[in-house]
Enzyme design. Structure first.
Site, short mmCIF file in Angstrom:
data_model
loop_
_atom_site.label_atom_id
_atom_site.label_comp_id
_atom_site.label_asym_id
_atom_site.label_seq_id
_atom_site.Cartn_x
_atom_site.Cartn_y
_atom_site.Cartn_z
N CYS A 177 0.82 -1.08 0.09
CA CYS A 177 -0.01 -0.34 -0.13
C CYS A 177 0.83 0.73 -0.23
O CYS A 177 0.83 2.01 0.80
CB CYS A 177 -1.33 0.14 0.88
SG CYS A 177 -1.80 -1.26 1.47
N PRO B 47 1.33 7.39 -2.11
CA PRO B 47 1.77 8.32 -2.95
C PRO B 47 3.50 8.35 -2.55
O PRO B 47 4.90 9.02 -3.85
CB PRO B 47 1.89 9.28 -2.69
CG PRO B 47 1.51 9.31 -1.56
CD PRO B 47 0.72 8.17 -0.83
N CYS C 155 -3.00 5.69 9.86
CA CYS C 155 -2.96 6.98 10.37
C CYS C 155 -4.39 6.72 11.21
O CYS C 155 -5.36 8.12 10.80
CB CYS C 155 -3.36 7.69 8.98
SG CYS C 155 -4.31 7.07 8.09
N ASP D 27 0.83 -0.91 5.65
CA ASP D 27 0.27 0.52 6.51
C ASP D 27 -1.19 1.25 5.96
O ASP D 27 -1.29 1.05 4.00
CB ASP D 27 1.12 2.29 5.31
CG ASP D 27 0.34 3.38 6.26
OD1 ASP D 27 -0.24 2.87 6.18
OD2 ASP D 27 1.17 4.26 5.75
N GLY E 285 6.31 7.92 0.29
CA GLY E 285 6.68 8.83 0.93
C GLY E 285 7.44 8.02 1.61
O GLY E 285 9.02 8.22 1.74
N LYS E 286 6.81 6.60 2.17
CA LYS E 286 7.71 6.09 2.92
C LYS E 286 8.62 4.95 2.28
O LYS E 286 9.14 4.79 2.72
CB LYS E 286 6.40 5.32 3.66
CG LYS E 286 6.03 5.72 4.84
CD LYS E 286 4.84 4.82 5.66
CE LYS E 286 4.25 5.36 6.39
NZ LYS E 286 2.41 6.36 5.62
N ASP F 63 1.16 -0.94 -4.80
CA ASP F 63 0.11 -0.83 -4.53
C ASP F 63 -1.43 -1.40 -5.83
O ASP F 63 -0.84 -1.01 -6.25
CB ASP F 63 -0.27 1.11 -4.79
CG ASP F 63 -0.88 1.99 -3.90
OD1 ASP F 63 -1.18 2.36 -2.42
OD2 ASP F 63 -1.83 1.78 -4.57
#
Length: 442
Positions: A251, A254, A373, A320, A256-257, A275
């Site tokens: 997942c 966009p 989140c 995530d 960042g991780k 993704d």
């Protein structure tokens, strides 16, 4: 003949109306921004985000002033008035300009007959001031189900969470450790006249005193720094990265991780950025290209192993999961209007399903970091508790950290009005069969 361009407030009213009809701001706003004059775009975004943030309080006030229901074709007046009320209550915009421009927008929207009503409501609101809230939804500017769920789950923190959700999120950066240090980049920001400070928990994080365009950030185009919330940066501290590892970022969009993982450990064997959305993976590729980082980018449903997994197990997995996003409401205030309480149980089922499926791709001795989140236990530590109970080879191995609240099955970060978003992390290590059998018989 060219189509007449709608003014700022008419565009904002249409965006807000789209959100009330189920469309996200991230989908509804970009087309409106393209229609707006360049000098109006930042104000258009602020109007839409601010109105969604305070929607429940603003709408409660409007209902006290609207003495009979509007006809179906005239309901565009509601978001038009709400964005004006937002500016009257929460901005420094000149009040006469707010009133005049909002009334003028009635004509632009093809509703000149609404001008008198809109003018009367806004003049009364200007004259009388903001009324005292009379319902929990108006008091906290959240849907009642969300307030009650937070109160039940976090009796000591729920009000602070609501307050943080209503605050504007800070802009936080992640310094690319392959290119520079945090201290060096803080010095570069100071030289550029940008006030900033080091984050409390993320070792490469910097928080700006005021948001700014990325074009003002020294070396942004060259990959010296990225925009990423402090809580999201913490994943690299938990993954225990080392040279030669194969890492899955499930997942990933966009990206960042994915990029943070590659920045944190230069000698990783491979990072697979997976993704379900091929379109969102374009953002991953753009970020990798700007930062000049290598990764295997793959489109596929993480739970459908047969379609994307090559059979080679992973040393580390970052999962995530899709979630309610209840920890990032301040960044996505439309969540208050779009999310429903009955969304949570299906999301929890998806989360458990992903964890179950990806666990089989992890090497014995490997580590999986589960992240959301969200601030809802149903999506967080309760998932981990259920998973450990069902899997003898799964062991909770959270390292000692100074952030978040210990839930007994992971760490819960609550949104902080002046700092990080709300996030949950749990670290699981997969024992080999011998160790798992010993643990089960002891």
């Amino acid at each position: 003949m060219a189509r007449q361009q709608l003014p700022l407030r008419a565009l904002a009213a249409r965006v807000i109306q789209s959100v009330t009809q189920g469309q996200s701001l991230s989908d509804a706003l970009p087309p409106a921004l393209r229609q707006a004059q360049e000098q109006d775009r930042s104000q258009l975004q602020a109007l839409c985000y601010g109105t969604c943030r305070w929607y429940h309080r603003l709408d409660a006030e409007l209902q006290t002033r609207l003495h009979k229901p509007l006809k179906k074709g005239d309901r565009i007046a509601v978001p038009l008035i709400l964005q004006a009320l937002f500016q009257l209550r929460h901005s420094h915009q000149a009040e006469h300009a707010v009133l005049n421009e909002t009334v003028a927008a009635c004509r632009s929207l093809g509703k000149p007959h609404l001008a008198g009503l809109v003018n009367a409501i806004l003049r009364a609101a200007q004259r009388d001031g903001e009324p005292e809230p009379t319902t929990p939804a108006a008091t906290f500017s959240h849907p009642q189900w969300l307030t009650e769920k937070l109160r039940h789950n976090w009796p000591d923190q729920w009000q602070a969470i609501l307050d943080a959700n209503n605050a504007q999120a800070p802009m936080t950066l992640r310094v690319n450790a392959r290119q520079t240090t945090r201290d060096a980049y803080l010095a570069a920001l100071d030289e550029a006249g940008i006030e900033a400070s080091a984050t409390r928990f993320a070792p490469h994080g910097i928080q700006l005193a005021e948001p700014c365009g990325v074009d003002r950030l020294p070396g942004f185009a060259e990959g010296r720094v990225s925009v990423q919330d402090e809580a999201a940066q913490l994943c690299t501290e938990l993954l225990d990265l080392a040279p030669g590892q194969r890492v899955l970022d499930a997942c990933a969009a966009p990206g960042g991780k994915t990029c943070a993982i590659l920045e944190a450990q230069a000698e990783i064997k491979e990072v697979v950025a997976l993704d379900q959305s091929a379109q969102r993976l374009e953002r991953v590729r753009e970020n990798l290209e700007r930062l000049r980082l290598p990764a295997t980018v793959s489109a596929g449903d993480a739970a459908d192993l047969e379609r994307w997994w090559d059979g080679e197990p992973f040393d580390r997995i970052l999962l995530d999961v899709p979630c309610s996003a209840s920890g990032v409401i301040r960044r996505h205030p439309d969540i208050k209007l779009l999310r429903r309480e009955d969304d949570i149980t299906p999301l929890a089922a998806i989360q458990m399903g992903l964890l179950e499926r990806l666990w089989s791709t992890l090497k014995p001795g490997g580590k999986l970091v589960y992240a959301t989140c969200s601030v809802f236990p149903q999506e967080n530590h309760r998932i981990i508790q259920r998973f450990i109970k069902a899997h003898e080879d799964a062991v909770l191995t959270m390292p000692p950290v100074s952030w978040g609240q210990d839930t007994g099955a992971g760490r819960q970060l609550f949104p902080d009005a002046g700092s990080h978003d709300g996030f949950f992390y749990a670290c699981l290590t997969r024992q080999d069969d011998h160790a798992a059998n010993q643990a089960s018989t002891s």
